[in-house]
Motif scaffolding. Sequence first.
Motif, PDB file in Angstrom:
ATOM      1  N   ARG A  28       0.829  -1.202   0.000  1.00 30.74           N
ATOM      2  CA  ARG A  28       0.000   0.000   0.000  1.00 30.74           C
ATOM      3  C   ARG A  28       0.865   1.254   0.000  1.00 30.74           C
ATOM      4  O   ARG A  28       1.958   1.264   0.567  1.00 30.74           O
ATOM      5  N   GLY A  29       0.332   2.307  -0.640  1.00 28.64           N
ATOM      6  CA  GLY A  29       1.068   3.561  -0.694  1.00 28.64           C
ATOM      7  C   GLY A  29       0.124   4.739  -0.809  1.00 28.64           C
ATOM      8  O   GLY A  29      -1.061   4.587  -1.121  1.00 28.64           O
ATOM      9  N   ILE A  30       0.670   5.913  -0.556  1.00 27.32           N
ATOM     10  CA  ILE A  30      -0.112   7.151  -0.662  1.00 27.32           C
ATOM     11  C   ILE A  30       0.741   8.173  -1.393  1.00 27.32           C
ATOM     12  O   ILE A  30       1.965   8.243  -1.185  1.00 27.32           O
ATOM     13  N   GLY A  31       0.140   8.930  -2.305  1.00 27.52           N
ATOM     14  CA  GLY A  31       0.886   9.875  -3.132  1.00 27.52           C
ATOM     15  C   GLY A  31       0.182  11.212  -3.242  1.00 27.52           C
ATOM     16  O   GLY A  31      -1.041  11.295  -3.105  1.00 27.52           O
ATOM     17  N   VAL A  32       0.958  12.242  -3.520  1.00 28.33           N
ATOM     18  CA  VAL A  32       0.460  13.619  -3.590  1.00 28.33           C
ATOM     19  C   VAL A  32       0.809  14.229  -4.939  1.00 28.33           C
ATOM     20  O   VAL A  32       1.855  13.934  -5.504  1.00 28.33           O
ATOM     21  N   ALA A  33      -0.082  15.065  -5.442  1.00 31.80           N
ATOM     22  CA  ALA A  33       0.207  15.878  -6.625  1.00 31.80           C
ATOM     23  C   ALA A  33      -0.308  17.290  -6.380  1.00 31.80           C
ATOM     24  O   ALA A  33      -1.424  17.467  -5.881  1.00 31.80           O
ATOM     25  N   THR A  34       0.493  18.275  -6.689  1.00 31.09           N
ATOM     26  CA  THR A  34       0.051  19.672  -6.625  1.00 31.09           C
ATOM     27  C   THR A  34       0.201  20.276  -8.011  1.00 31.09           C
ATOM     28  O   THR A  34       1.166  20.002  -8.721  1.00 31.09           O
TER      29      THR A  34
END
Length: 338
Positions: A28-34
């Motif tokens: 499992r993973g979590i990612g961010v984009a701005t």
Amino acid sequence: DRALHEASYDRRREEHSRFNLTHPFLRRGIGVATFLHGSGFTGSGETHLASEVYADGLPDGRVEILTAQTDMGQGTTTILAQIAADRLELPPEQIVVSQPDTSRVPNSGPTVASRTAMVVGTLVEQACDDMISKLDGDSSLRGGALQDDIRRWLAEHPLQSLRGIAKKRTPAELQWDDRTYRGDAYAAYSWAAYVGEVEVDLRSYQVRVTDFVAVQEVGRVINPTLATGQVQGGVAQGIGWALYEDVVLEEGVMKNCQMTNYVIPASSDLPPIRVFFEETPSPYGPRGAKGIGEMPIDGPAPAVINAVCEAVGRSINEIPLTPERLMIHLETGQHGNI
């Protein structure tokens, strides 16, 4: 900050790290984009378009808005009616938004470029103001009194139309040089931060998006239901772009051009898409609104792929990240070309 808070980013990241150490085949993973997106056409595009909008008083006191904007399901008709109703202080049902029949409506530009609410919406306000100015009465009239004046004016001028006209003019403070391509590329920008969570199955190399948070700053939200729907729909498309939708070309022809062999995400493939808005009104849009339509396709792919990278501990920059491509990345360390 809002996106990380709504996604419980720090807590979820720690939970994923513990999970990945103990589970035999799931990661499992979590990612961010701005990201950001300009509203309207770039540079002098809006100036060259010289878009126009009409606002016509009708004999029964209603007001018709005439634009070339096309409602494809995104809610343009509702938005423009709301903008006119707010300007005239009338119930939205007293506003008629014309069909974009080119024999009747002016050229207000195409329905693209995140421009309808901000650019055309501003022209709707100006056309309403211009219509009121032609009533030869109190320019501050609004609401029922305005409708009475519209009916009176048309009764007294039976062979004339009561039409307000607005034409796009670029504010003096916005400058763009077509020769050097320098200046104010856009009158306003919308901003966003997206956070996606994924689960990767190392047996099948399939990626499943399990949660998604979208926070957008769009100046002013005119219709919360439509705005939320646009973001949710765009995120769904963006997840398809990130993981599923692989266009296969052979000698310039698309080989998988049918729904039987072109994969898009079904509702069962999509996570909860939680949408939140921040508002910093722009001086260039109606009630401060900025563009929203194109933004939701910008952020999902990088957020999802960043989450996959964290889940599998490998840097990957390829989309769509199909199971076949992910297998090649993880088993050989090479980029896939399948």
